[in-house]
Design a protein around this motif. Structure first.
Motif, mmCIF file in Angstrom:
data_model
loop_
_atom_site.group_PDB
_atom_site.id
_atom_site.type_symbol
_atom_site.label_atom_id
_atom_site.label_comp_id
_atom_site.label_asym_id
_atom_site.label_seq_id
_atom_site.Cartn_x
_atom_site.Cartn_y
_atom_site.Cartn_z
ATOM 1 N N SER A 1 4.259 3.627 4.171
ATOM 2 C CA SER A 1 4.165 2.471 2.873
ATOM 3 C C SER A 1 4.790 1.264 3.151
ATOM 4 C CB SER A 1 4.586 3.681 1.380
ATOM 5 O OG SER A 1 3.544 5.272 1.721
ATOM 6 N N ARG A 2 3.899 0.460 2.441
ATOM 7 C CA ARG A 2 4.720 -1.123 1.774
ATOM 8 C C ARG A 2 4.880 -1.683 0.901
ATOM 9 N NH1 ARG A 2 1.610 -4.491 6.613
ATOM 10 N NH2 ARG A 2 2.093 -2.181 7.608
ATOM 11 N N PHE B 1 0.715 -1.110 0.234
ATOM 12 C CA PHE B 1 -0.028 -0.070 0.438
ATOM 13 C C PHE B 1 0.731 1.322 0.314
ATOM 14 C CE2 PHE B 1 -0.133 -1.510 4.401
ATOM 15 C CZ PHE B 1 0.325 -0.268 5.145
ATOM 16 N N ALA B 2 0.516 2.170 -0.379
ATOM 17 C CA ALA B 2 0.777 3.428 -0.178
ATOM 18 C C ALA B 2 -0.224 4.207 0.319
ATOM 19 C CB ALA B 2 0.623 4.586 -1.535
ATOM 20 N N ARG B 3 0.672 5.379 1.333
ATOM 21 C CA ARG B 3 0.276 5.343 2.001
ATOM 22 C C ARG B 3 0.707 6.722 3.384
ATOM 23 N NH1 ARG B 3 -1.598 2.998 8.521
ATOM 24 N NH2 ARG B 3 -1.096 5.105 9.902
ATOM 25 N N SER C 1 -4.314 0.484 -0.999
ATOM 26 C CA SER C 1 -3.531 -0.783 -1.389
ATOM 27 C C SER C 1 -3.717 -1.755 -2.408
ATOM 28 C CB SER C 1 -4.911 -1.884 -0.051
ATOM 29 O OG SER C 1 -4.784 -0.813 0.891
ATOM 30 N N VAL D 1 -4.880 5.976 2.446
ATOM 31 C CA VAL D 1 -3.916 4.413 2.390
ATOM 32 C C VAL D 1 -4.790 4.313 0.901
ATOM 33 C CG1 VAL D 1 -3.376 2.396 2.769
ATOM 34 C CG2 VAL D 1 -3.942 4.088 4.845
ATOM 35 N N SER E 1 5.361 9.259 4.351
ATOM 36 C CA SER E 1 4.715 8.880 4.454
ATOM 37 C C SER E 1 5.616 7.639 4.321
ATOM 38 C CB SER E 1 5.057 8.911 2.480
ATOM 39 O OG SER E 1 3.408 9.152 2.205
ATOM 40 N N ASP F 1 8.961 -2.100 4.525
ATOM 41 C CA ASP F 1 8.875 -1.262 4.577
ATOM 42 C C ASP F 1 9.308 -0.058 4.343
ATOM 43 O OD1 ASP F 1 9.142 -0.640 7.054
ATOM 44 O OD2 ASP F 1 7.085 -0.993 7.430
#
Length: 419
Positions: free
Chosen positions: A84-85, A35-37, A418, A416, A81, A107
């Motif tokens: 992000s994972r 995901f980008a968060r 995903s 987020v 950010s 991450d």
């Protein structure tokens, strides 16, 4: 006629060879996920914190200046950010009759404050699963972190300070006893995060010990309930040399945990509690104390911590509010006083030098998840309070009078996407 038959055969053969053979299904499967968060945070008070204030642990005690103002009563805020994972899941042909799978995940949180923004390893393990037995080998969650029973808070802390957190390199055996009960046995070594180190080498108290941490638990599951009980013995050896001599002094800790999740179509409730000595490696209060007699070598006692939390949340598909409450108590060591000439040092989390120590911390937070497809936006309000007191002269790390409560209010919003 013979020529016609021969030509027809050659023609049919040519057509057959010109057709592509059906492709064989590959026995390996690889899926990329993550995901980008981005998180925005605002705090009303300075706190013990991790990674540029992304994680707030507990509010710092008062620090009064010459004008009688509290220096730590200062605001803080940030955009980040770094959580992000990115991960990879893989599976392949059976091994010794077992389904085989593996996970590699990381991450950008970094391993230290100075490495914030750099890629760090979270999970790296392989799993063999038979009908009733499975074996997991590699780095994954500490046994005390239950992936199906942890707080659903928006803060990336996932309940840190009240719920154990981190990853350990381990060998894990899961054995199904029947339809509902599973027994788990785990041997592991600290990886991230570790207990407090005296010699400055990361995780040295863990690898100096020839015995790994040993954990066992039993878990019940059905369609609406997950419940479990666990116990652990974890030996640490902080040093191999003390006063220029070899030392075998260890700090041996025990811990016990219990957890429950009740789930319905409309809502779920999660509860968790843990108590034990030297829970520092789970990013919790406590650690251990070192005691030295005049001319002698340092010996150790674990500091006891007891913590628990409850999380109640909606299972709404598009809008899901949630409420969290957590509490952690410093129980100190069983030391009743220092002998003549005896000194003490603390290798702990939750103190201010050698004069002040946290007695307890609690946190209340409320959130609302707004979800559509794989996008989520979550505003959250969080109140964390700590009670600070004078450190006892008995050498047991307990708060002993002159208590002062301080609190931090955090407002945050998390976005987020995903994949």
């Amino acid at each position: 006629m013979k020529k016609l038959v021969l030509l027809s055969g050659l023609f049919i053969s040519a057509i057959s060879f010109s057709q592509e053979k059906p492709k064989e299904e590959k026995p390996y499967k690889v899926d990329i996920y993550g995901f980008a968060r981005v998180d925005y945070i605002f705090d009303t008070r300075q706190s013990a914190q991790v990674r540029e204030y992304h994680l707030n642990l507990y509010p710092l005690e008062e620090k009064i200046d010459a004008n009688n103002d509290d220096i730590n009563a200062a605001n803080a805020s940030n955009f980040l950010s770094v959580v992000s994972r990115l991960g990879v899941k893989a599976s392949g042909p059976d091994v010794w009759g077992a389904k085989v799978s593996g996970v590699l995940e990381g991450d950008f949180f970094g391993n230290t404050q100075q490495s914030t923004g750099l890629f760090r390893l979270r999970h790296a393990y392989a799993k063999l699963a038979w009908e009733k037995t499975s074996i997991t080998m590699g780095q994954t969650w500490y046994p005390q972190f239950i992936p199906d029973v942890f707080p659903g808070v928006a803060n990336f802390s996932t309940g840190i300070m009240f719920n154990p957190f981190g990853w350990a390199t381990q060998a894990r055996l899961d054995q199904k006893l029947n339809k509902n009960f599973t027994f788990t046995a785990i041997a592991y070594k600290d990886r991230e995060f570790g207990t407090s180190s005296i010699d400055g080498n990361s995780n040295s108290p863990s690898y100096n010990s020839s015995i790994p941490a040993l954990h066992g638990k039993i878990e019940f599951r059905n369609t609406s309930v997950i419940a479990g009980l666990g116990a652990e013995y974890h030996p640490y050896k902080p040093l191999i040399e003390s006063t220029q001599k070899s030392t075998d002094a260890t700090v041996n800790g025990k811990s016990f945990l219990a957890y429950l999740k009740y789930n319905t179509d409309k809502f779920h409730v999660k509860l968790y509690t843990i108590t034990g000595e030297n829970l520092h490696n789970f990013v919790m209060l406590g650690g251990y104390a070192g005691y030295t007699q005049a001319g002698g070598q340092e010996t150790y006692k674990g500091i006891k911590t007891t913590a628990g939390w409850i999380d109640i949340a909606s299972n709404g598909k598009s809008i899901a509010p949630g409420l969290f409450f957590g509490y952690s108590k410093n129980g100190g060591s069983d030391k009743n006083g220092l002998a003549a000439g005896e000194t003490v040092k603390y290798y702990t989390r939750g103190n201010s030098g050698t004069t002040r120590v946290i007695d307890n911390v609690y946190r209340i937070s409320g959130r609302v998840d707004f979800k559509q497809n794989k996008f989520r936006i979550t505003p959250e309000l969080e109140y964390t309070a700590a009670s600070w007191g004078d450190m006892s002269a008995k050498g047991n790390y307990k708060a002993d009078g002159n208590d002062k409560d301080v609190a931090n209010f955090r407002a945050m919003i998390s976005c987020v996407y995903s994949f």
